[in-house]
Design an enzyme around this catalytic site. Structure first.
Site, PDB file in Angstrom:
ATOM      1  N   SER A 121     -11.832   0.587  -6.095  1.00 29.39           N
ATOM      2  CA  SER A 121     -11.288   0.946  -7.667  1.00 29.39           C
ATOM      3  C   SER A 121     -12.578   0.936  -8.573  1.00 29.39           C
ATOM      4  O   SER A 121     -12.273   0.598  -9.675  1.00 29.39           O
ATOM      5  CB  SER A 121     -10.142   0.357  -8.098  1.00 29.39           C
ATOM      6  OG  SER A 121      -9.124   0.629  -7.278  1.00 29.39           O
ATOM      7  N   SER A 122     -13.577   1.491  -8.279  1.00 32.07           N
ATOM      8  CA  SER A 122     -14.735   1.623  -9.458  1.00 32.07           C
ATOM      9  C   SER A 122     -14.199   2.426 -10.496  1.00 32.07           C
ATOM     10  O   SER A 122     -14.768   2.229 -11.686  1.00 32.07           O
ATOM     11  CB  SER A 122     -15.907   1.926  -8.791  1.00 32.07           C
ATOM     12  OG  SER A 122     -15.870   3.340  -8.240  1.00 32.07           O
ATOM     13  N   SER A 123     -13.344   3.513 -10.189  1.00 37.84           N
ATOM     14  CA  SER A 123     -13.047   4.362 -11.087  1.00 37.84           C
ATOM     15  C   SER A 123     -12.207   3.770 -12.068  1.00 37.84           C
ATOM     16  O   SER A 123     -12.211   3.809 -13.276  1.00 37.84           O
ATOM     17  CB  SER A 123     -12.446   5.620 -10.611  1.00 37.84           C
ATOM     18  OG  SER A 123     -11.471   5.445  -9.853  1.00 37.84           O
ATOM     19  N   GLU A 133       0.762  -1.141  -0.001  1.00 39.31           N
ATOM     20  CA  GLU A 133       0.127  -0.018  -0.039  1.00 39.31           C
ATOM     21  C   GLU A 133       0.814   1.217   0.034  1.00 39.31           C
ATOM     22  O   GLU A 133       1.882   1.375   0.834  1.00 39.31           O
ATOM     23  CB  GLU A 133      -0.927  -0.047   1.001  1.00 39.31           C
ATOM     24  CG  GLU A 133      -2.317   0.517   0.804  1.00 39.31           C
ATOM     25  CD  GLU A 133      -2.878  -0.419   0.000  1.00 39.31           C
ATOM     26  OE1 GLU A 133      -2.962   0.126  -1.248  1.00 39.31           O
ATOM     27  OE2 GLU A 133      -3.769  -1.577   0.423  1.00 39.31           O
ATOM     28  N   HIS A 134       0.412   2.079  -0.949  1.00 40.68           N
ATOM     29  CA  HIS A 134       1.274   3.468  -1.161  1.00 40.68           C
ATOM     30  C   HIS A 134       2.865   3.148  -1.621  1.00 40.68           C
ATOM     31  O   HIS A 134       3.758   3.935  -1.354  1.00 40.68           O
ATOM     32  CB  HIS A 134       1.252   4.369   0.166  1.00 40.68           C
ATOM     33  CG  HIS A 134      -0.220   4.892   0.564  1.00 40.68           C
ATOM     34  ND1 HIS A 134      -0.595   5.947   0.079  1.00 40.68           N
ATOM     35  CD2 HIS A 134      -1.185   4.209   1.177  1.00 40.68           C
ATOM     36  CE1 HIS A 134      -1.948   6.125   0.552  1.00 40.68           C
ATOM     37  NE2 HIS A 134      -2.334   5.106   1.289  1.00 40.68           N
ATOM     38  N   THR A 135       2.788   2.220  -2.265  1.00 36.52           N
ATOM     39  CA  THR A 135       4.137   1.733  -2.925  1.00 36.52           C
ATOM     40  C   THR A 135       4.150   1.812  -4.296  1.00 36.52           C
ATOM     41  O   THR A 135       5.285   2.172  -5.042  1.00 36.52           O
ATOM     42  CB  THR A 135       4.516   0.236  -2.296  1.00 36.52           C
ATOM     43  OG1 THR A 135       3.622  -0.438  -2.829  1.00 36.52           O
ATOM     44  CG2 THR A 135       4.959   0.055  -0.997  1.00 36.52           C
ATOM     45  N   ASP A 190      -4.134   0.082  -9.762  1.00 35.36           N
ATOM     46  CA  ASP A 190      -5.584  -0.022  -9.866  1.00 35.36           C
ATOM     47  C   ASP A 190      -6.127  -0.529 -11.273  1.00 35.36           C
ATOM     48  O   ASP A 190      -6.830  -1.354 -11.526  1.00 35.36           O
ATOM     49  CB  ASP A 190      -6.602   1.318  -9.376  1.00 35.36           C
ATOM     50  CG  ASP A 190      -6.239   1.511  -7.965  1.00 35.36           C
ATOM     51  OD1 ASP A 190      -5.668   0.883  -7.194  1.00 35.36           O
ATOM     52  OD2 ASP A 190      -6.564   2.793  -7.560  1.00 35.36           O
TER      53      ASP A 190
HETATM   54  C1  GLA Z   1      -5.212   4.433  -4.339  1.00 33.85           C
HETATM   55  C2  GLA Z   1      -4.376   4.744  -5.725  1.00 33.85           C
HETATM   56  C3  GLA Z   1      -3.520   3.736  -5.878  1.00 33.85           C
HETATM   57  C4  GLA Z   1      -2.423   3.235  -4.666  1.00 33.85           C
HETATM   58  C5  GLA Z   1      -3.339   3.247  -3.732  1.00 33.85           C
HETATM   59  C6  GLA Z   1      -2.530   2.990  -2.127  1.00 33.85           C
HETATM   60  O1  GLA Z   1      -6.027   3.387  -4.530  1.00 33.85           O
HETATM   61  O2  GLA Z   1      -5.338   4.673  -6.694  1.00 33.85           O
HETATM   62  O3  GLA Z   1      -2.970   4.146  -7.054  1.00 33.85           O
HETATM   63  O4  GLA Z   1      -1.562   4.532  -4.720  1.00 33.85           O
HETATM   64  O5  GLA Z   1      -4.323   4.204  -3.317  1.00 33.85           O
HETATM   65  O6  GLA Z   1      -1.962   1.883  -2.233  1.00 33.85           O
END
Ligand code: GLA
Length: 380
Positions: free
Chosen positions: A125-127, A34-36, A171
């Protein structure tokens, strides 16, 4: 709404008997990493069963005519796309046409009816799903043959440049490339990936806090800036370039806050690789432990969790048959993801519902999902 309903709606709105096509793409849940992604690191998401479906038909004109069943709204626009709509759902499709045309492709319009069952604003991630489904529809009916990786990049560009959200590539990548039964280990620097089989004895359970904090956009951008500050101070192109050992030797160069953010990213990258190895070794206890570690790192060092997510993780820890649980997605609300043994799933859902209600006053929505296929287009 099921596919038949969608087809009937299309026929009612756009009379005729032309062959229809279906483009569909899934939401995602991130197992770990996450956040990587925007730090050029590793992530390991999987495509979920919830999808966006677009029933469409090329109309050989320069008009795109859309109807959203979720919003019960129409939108039409002329190609080439000049401006954004007030209807956010339409902007994902407008943005895709714009990106494709800006890349020099010649495209015609379509008539389309769409519906999705991915919970909106829940971090699933519906978008990205609507972008991928729209792009695959445009690609297919204009015979563009854009290769899958370039599709991923175009969909991300749409989100960054047209919709205006500065997300990473995870995503759109998994929504396009996901595979049934597998998670996807993505290297976000060179954009390579490896499908990792998920043992059929494991169940992926998503629990939705229903919390939507408006902090999310500003804090997301702040985290990105903090990571860039760490890069500058440590003189690296990205935090991906540092192993936990090298980072340990250099971290004294950073202020408290920046050090905490960088600590999360550096260790999280290593955790992703370790989870991939654990799945290869069928060591689910190890994989689960790393998921818990990821959660506490996101809570304490990256500071993107919230009390409701922490409560869910705490509850999960006390349930038998749960290997691991963590917040998933950008944070500040949204969902947790849990890795649960097949035999423990019913108890997990019961206990999570009751205990979460006791502690927060609300029932969570719970979705049991299996790793699903990425975007597809078929003739109906
Ligand atoms: C959102 C962003 C992703 C990712 C996550 C965190 O979902 O769309 O690209 O950065 O946050 O891991």
């Amino acid at each position: 709404m099921n596919l038949n309903g969608l087809i009937q709606k299309f026929r009612a709105l756009f009379p005729g008997d032309k062959t229809l096509l279906l483009s569909s793409a899934p939401g995602r849940v991130n197992l770990i990493g996450e956040h990587t992604d925007y730090n050029n690191g590793f992530v390991m998401p999987l495509a979920i069963e919830h999808r966006i479906q677009i029933v469409f038909c090329p109309n050989a004109s320069n008009m795109v005519n859309l109807y959203s069943c979720n919003y019960d709204e129409y939108d039409s626009f002329i190609l080439p796309v000049k401006e954004k709509s007030e209807k956010q759902w339409s902007n994902y499709i407008r943005g895709i046409y714009k990106m494709v045309q800006d890349d020099g492709y010649d495209v015609a319009g379509m008539d389309a009816v769409l519906h999705g069952n991915i919970p909106i604003g829940s971090g699933l991630s519906s978008s990205a799903a609507i972008e991928v489904a729209a792009l695959m529809a445009v690609d297919y009916h204009n015979e563009l043959n854009i290769d899958p990786l370039s599709q991923v990049e175009l969909a991300q560009k749409c989100e960054n440049q047209f919709v205006g959200v500065d997300c990473g590539i995870m995503d759109q990548f998994v929504s396009r490339m996901g595979r049934t039964g597998c998670a996807l280990l993505i290297d976000c620097r060179n954009l390579t990936c490896r499908h990792i089989g998920i043992d059929p004895g494991l169940v992926i359970v998503i629990a939705n806090t229903g919390i939507k904090h408006n902090l999310i956009d500003s804090e997301y951008n702040t985290r990105r800036q903090e990571c860039q500050a760490a890069n500058r101070l440590l003189k690296v192109a990205s935090l991906r370039d540092l192993s936990p050992e090298t980072f340990d030797k250099k971290k004294h160069l950073l202020s408290d806050t920046i050090r905490k953010r960088a600590t999360h990213v550096v260790n999280e990258n290593q955790r992703v690789l370790d989870v991939a190895q654990a799945f290869d070794d069928s060591d689910f206890i190890k994989a689960g432990q790393l998921m818990y570690e990821s959660h506490y790192s996101l809570k304490d060092d990256y500071a993107v969790s919230c009390p409701e997510l922490d409560i869910m993780v705490e509850i999960a820890t006390s349930i038998r048959g749960v290997y691991g649980c963590r917040m998933t997605g950008a944070g500040f609300g949204g969902c947790t993801v849990s890795l649960v043994d097949n035999d423990g799933v019913i108890a997990f859902c019961e206990i999570m519902k009751v205990s979460y209600k006791e502690k927060t006053g609300d029932f969570p929505d719970i979705y049991i999902t299996t790793p699903s296929a990425g975007g597809t287009v078929i003739e109906l």
